[in-house]
Design an enzyme around this catalytic site. Structure first.
Site, PDB file in Angstrom:
ATOM      1  N   LYS A   1       1.655   6.811   8.040  1.00 46.47           N
ATOM      2  CA  LYS A   1       0.708   7.214   7.002  1.00 46.47           C
ATOM      3  C   LYS A   1      -0.704   6.707   7.275  1.00 46.47           C
ATOM      4  O   LYS A   1      -1.674   7.289   6.799  1.00 46.47           O
ATOM      5  CB  LYS A   1       1.183   6.697   5.640  1.00 46.47           C
ATOM      6  CG  LYS A   1       2.425   7.374   5.087  1.00 46.47           C
ATOM      7  CD  LYS A   1       2.755   6.795   3.720  1.00 46.47           C
ATOM      8  CE  LYS A   1       3.943   7.473   3.075  1.00 46.47           C
ATOM      9  NZ  LYS A   1       4.235   6.910   1.723  1.00 46.47           N
TER      10      LYS A   1
ATOM     11  N   TRP B   1       0.814  -1.221   0.000  1.00 45.44           N
ATOM     12  CA  TRP B   1       0.000   0.000   0.000  1.00 45.44           C
ATOM     13  C   TRP B   1       0.848   1.273   0.000  1.00 45.44           C
ATOM     14  O   TRP B   1       0.300   2.362   0.090  1.00 45.44           O
ATOM     15  CB  TRP B   1      -0.916   0.010   1.228  1.00 45.44           C
ATOM     16  CG  TRP B   1      -1.797  -1.192   1.328  1.00 45.44           C
ATOM     17  CD1 TRP B   1      -3.029  -1.377   0.748  1.00 45.44           C
ATOM     18  CD2 TRP B   1      -1.520  -2.402   2.044  1.00 45.44           C
ATOM     19  NE1 TRP B   1      -3.529  -2.607   1.063  1.00 45.44           N
ATOM     20  CE2 TRP B   1      -2.627  -3.267   1.856  1.00 45.44           C
ATOM     21  CE3 TRP B   1      -0.457  -2.837   2.826  1.00 45.44           C
ATOM     22  CZ2 TRP B   1      -2.688  -4.534   2.423  1.00 45.44           C
ATOM     23  CZ3 TRP B   1      -0.511  -4.107   3.391  1.00 45.44           C
ATOM     24  CH2 TRP B   1      -1.612  -4.941   3.185  1.00 45.44           C
ATOM     25  N   ASP B   2       2.167   1.163  -0.067  1.00 53.42           N
ATOM     26  CA  ASP B   2       3.053   2.324   0.055  1.00 53.42           C
ATOM     27  C   ASP B   2       2.856   3.008   1.403  1.00 53.42           C
ATOM     28  O   ASP B   2       2.927   4.228   1.509  1.00 53.42           O
ATOM     29  CB  ASP B   2       2.826   3.315  -1.091  1.00 53.42           C
ATOM     30  CG  ASP B   2       3.923   4.378  -1.181  1.00 53.42           C
ATOM     31  OD1 ASP B   2       5.020   4.150  -0.638  1.00 53.42           O
ATOM     32  OD2 ASP B   2       3.670   5.445  -1.771  1.00 53.42           O
ATOM     33  N   TYR B   3       2.640   2.233   2.443  1.00 49.66           N
ATOM     34  CA  TYR B   3       2.502   2.769   3.789  1.00 49.66           C
ATOM     35  C   TYR B   3       3.841   2.695   4.514  1.00 49.66           C
ATOM     36  O   TYR B   3       3.963   2.145   5.599  1.00 49.66           O
ATOM     37  CB  TYR B   3       1.423   2.011   4.558  1.00 49.66           C
ATOM     38  CG  TYR B   3       0.001   2.392   4.204  1.00 49.66           C
ATOM     39  CD1 TYR B   3      -0.323   3.665   3.725  1.00 49.66           C
ATOM     40  CD2 TYR B   3      -1.037   1.486   4.361  1.00 49.66           C
ATOM     41  CE1 TYR B   3      -1.630   4.019   3.411  1.00 49.66           C
ATOM     42  CE2 TYR B   3      -2.353   1.821   4.054  1.00 49.66           C
ATOM     43  CZ  TYR B   3      -2.643   3.090   3.575  1.00 49.66           C
ATOM     44  OH  TYR B   3      -3.946   3.432   3.276  1.00 49.66           O
TER      45      TYR B   3
ATOM     46  N   ARG C   1      -2.232   4.998 -10.080  1.00 50.55           N
ATOM     47  CA  ARG C   1      -2.625   5.615  -8.813  1.00 50.55           C
ATOM     48  C   ARG C   1      -3.278   6.963  -9.089  1.00 50.55           C
ATOM     49  O   ARG C   1      -2.687   7.841  -9.699  1.00 50.55           O
ATOM     50  CB  ARG C   1      -1.404   5.773  -7.895  1.00 50.55           C
ATOM     51  CG  ARG C   1      -1.681   6.482  -6.602  1.00 50.55           C
ATOM     52  CD  ARG C   1      -0.553   6.348  -5.587  1.00 50.55           C
ATOM     53  NE  ARG C   1       0.776   6.563  -6.123  1.00 50.55           N
ATOM     54  CZ  ARG C   1       1.910   6.446  -5.425  1.00 50.55           C
ATOM     55  NH1 ARG C   1       1.843   6.089  -4.155  1.00 50.55           N
ATOM     56  NH2 ARG C   1       3.082   6.648  -5.988  1.00 50.55           N
TER      57      ARG C   1
END
Length: 641
Positions: free
Chosen positions: A350, A322-324, A505
């Protein structure tokens, strides 16, 4: 006569004591632990409304880098050392100003290459100071500055003059080898300031996302602070393969990159420990080529400063798709438990979750539970069945966007937002990316981001700003990627080479470019770390500098940059997508004052005392990806004389 001399000496000693007691700001985060707290107390809730601009300085970037400004962000926070305010521009020029007048004292230009679009913008958040205790008084570089550059160099300068420290590396710089050929010159950058501990200077890196699985490694590198000689390095991916059997299976550690530390690090000099916030492994949105929790990625990693060995680590997201990643400096605070001090690390994220960890062991101070999360990833994905959730503090942002949550100014745009939400997977936090399109709420800009938090040791209260916006992430089968890219050339569509899936995205916006979720879109929070409760929350920001017409609601905006808190009881913050520096009452959250800036203040301010006067300073240059007003200003505010 004797009494007169005694009184004179007493007066001299008192003046020296007062001068020494003046509040400084020697580190990017205020102190080496990144608490962003100042003992300055001249400015209070009672007089903050009288703040006026004290001085303004222009770097000249709007002229000298006019064509590159559209790919830059002025995120720099000055430090106060060697009798000067010292900061870096987005193009890595280091500038020293007189703290009282803003007059330029010196500047140094490393001449980074420009004329291209970098993966992570042209940005430099700050420089780091180190005093060499072994050097002679007055020796060149006895007091030195370190800075990482967007073209992958570590530079050492003499703090009083700005001259290169010629004994460091080659003529004052070390060129960092990313370890592999780069796809573009900007795939590997350095954007956050280094840290120094036990005589070594330590640097992370910012690496372009989602281009390939076999990406540059997120190696943290340490160099001798005097000579620039390499001392140790820490590769989060390689260490994972050694320490966690079953993780990084089938040799995936050898072809996985990232897990880099792009955000600032923190130092506990007494313990000889460096606290590193790591990011997600490559690529962000598909993990089928890196099966397992991918531990040391998405983690607070405590390293031994002398050896680079891991003392402990705590992972905030397992197998991140999740690109967290951890976007902010770990803050080193001292709490009170049962009448005794407890040294802790506070990590904001995040996701809007806050993790409070014991500084010696990494064990949670507030309980953390492993809870089931949504499953059903795309073909080849192997998700973690659970994720860690702290019992306290509570989440600072909503974590589930439902169709009934759709928002708009009219029935027309609200209905379109409702349809977009209904068309995507949206099952709450950690819903896996999908070919259908998955809503990530909060979006990959947070929750919290690189501005980090501030902490008041007297009240035990932390302050943090958060964002409330959603992304839609869509996975694209490899055989359909070229057509998808050609059909929407202006969208963020990345290949994730080495996997079966590309990605797209999008920010979830209505047809009139407002978020589809209900406002407020940006908040600032106060959390009592005695018990983990939220003390207050206030809306942060307006659309004055974004919308073609004023909105009747107090919407807030996403924000980039962080807060500072003072002993005077005031929280200062810019960050929002309007041109203001704001002051909040630290006790109540009431917005007390806002000072107009000549450009966007997407930076973290700092404060200090100089010659008996307290100043608050912020970079005002805007942020290219936030479409805020561009400029090249450093602005200082103070009370009238």
């Amino acid at each position: 006569m004797i009494r007169t001399v005694a009184l004179a000496l007493a007066g001299l000693l008192t003046s020296v004591s007062l001068a020494r007691a003046e509040a400084g700001w020697p580190h990017y985060g205020g102190d080496a632990g990144g608490t962003r707290h100042s003992v300055a107390a001249e400015i209070t809730p009672g007089n903050v409304g009288e703040l006026r601009r004290a001085w303004l300085y222009r770097t000249g970037d709007m002229t000298t880098h006019a064509d590159d400004m559209k790919f830059s962000a002025f995120e720099g926070t000055p430090i106060l050392v060697a009798g000067a305010l010292i900061f870096c521009t987005p193009f890595n020029e280091v500038i020293a100003l007189d703290p009282g007048t803003g007059a330029e004292k010196w500047r140094y230009d490393p001449k980074v290459a420009t004329g291209y679009r970098p993966a992570n913008q042209f940005v430099c958040r700050g420089v780091t100071h180190w005093a060499d205790a072994a050097a002679g008084e007055g020796d060149l570089c006895a007091s030195r500055l370190f800075m990482g550059t967007v073209d992958g160099r570590l530079i050492a300068l003499d703090a009083p003059t700005g001259q290169p420290c010629l004994g460091f590396g080659m003529d004052g710089e070390v060129k960092i080898d990313p370890g592999m050929a780069l796809l573009t010159r900007s795939e590997f950058q350095i954007t956050s300031p280094p840290v120094v501990a036990r005589g070594v200077v330590v640097i992370g890196s910012a690496i372009g996302d989602n281009q390939r699985a076999d990406a540059p490694r997120g190696t943290v590198r340490a160099y001798d602070a005097r000579s620039g000689r390499p001392v140790w390095d820490f590769n989060p991916v390689a260490r994972g393969a050694e320490d966690f059997p079953g993780d990084w299976q089938d040799g995936s550690a050898g072809r996985t990159g990232h897990a880099n530390a792009w955000a600032p690090m923190s130092v506990d000099e007494a313990r000889g420990m460096i606290f590193v916030p790591t990011s997600s492994p490559s690529p962000d949105f598909f993990g089928g080529e890196r099966v397992g929790d991918n531990r040391y990625a998405n983690s607070v990693v405590a390293l031994d400063a002398a050896s680079g060995e891991v003392r402990w680590h705590f992972q905030t997201v397992h197998h991140d798709v999740w690109d967290y990643d951890l976007p902010a400096q770990p803050s080193l605070v001292t709490l009170r438990r049962d009448g005794k001090p407890l040294d802790a690390v506070v990590q904001v994220t995040k996701t809007g979750l806050v993790f409070v960890l014991d500084r010696d062991t990494g064990k949670p101070v507030f309980e953390v539970e492993e809870r089931p999360v949504p499953q059903g990833g795309v073909l080849g994905e192997v998700l973690s069945p659970t994720q860690p959730f702290p019992v306290a503090p509570p989440p600072l942002v909503p974590q589930h966007l439902k169709t009934e949550d759709a928002w708009g100014l009219t029935f027309w745009d609200r209905n379109i937002c409702r349809e977009m939400i209904a068309a995507a997977r949206s099952e709450g936090l950690f819903t896996p990316p999908s070919e259908q399109g998955t809503i990530l709420f909060p979006f990959t800009g947070g929750g919290a981001n690189w501005g980090g938090m501030a902490f008041d040791p007297a009240s035990q209260v932390m302050y943090i700003n958060t964002n409330r916006t959603a992304h839609v992430v869509t996975l694209i089968p490899r055989d359909a990627f070229a057509a998808a890219k050609a059909a929407e050339p202006n969208k963020e569509i990345s290949p994730q080479v080495g996997t079966a899936w590309g990605m797209k995205r999008d920010i979830l916006l209505s047809p009139i470019d407002l978020p589809c979720n209900k406002p407020p879109f940006g908040m600032i929070h106060a959390i009592d770390l005695n018990d983990g409760t939220i003390k207050w929350e206030s809306v942060l920001g307006t659309v004055r500098d974004l919308a073609p017409f004023p909105l009747p609601w107090k919407t807030g905006t996403p924000s980039f940059g962080g807060p500072v808190v003072t002993a005077g009881g005031v929280v200062f913050i810019g960050a929002a997508m309007d041109n203001y520096l704001r002051a909040f009452d630290a006790s109540s959250g009431e917005e007390l004052w806002k000072g107009r800036l000549p450009a966007g203040g997407q930076a973290t301010p700092m404060t200090y005392e100089w010659e008996g006067r307290q100043y608050v300073v912020i970079a005002a240059g805007g942020h290219s990806t936030s479409t805020t007003t561009r400029g090249d200003f450093m602005v200082a505010f103070a009370l009238p004389h």
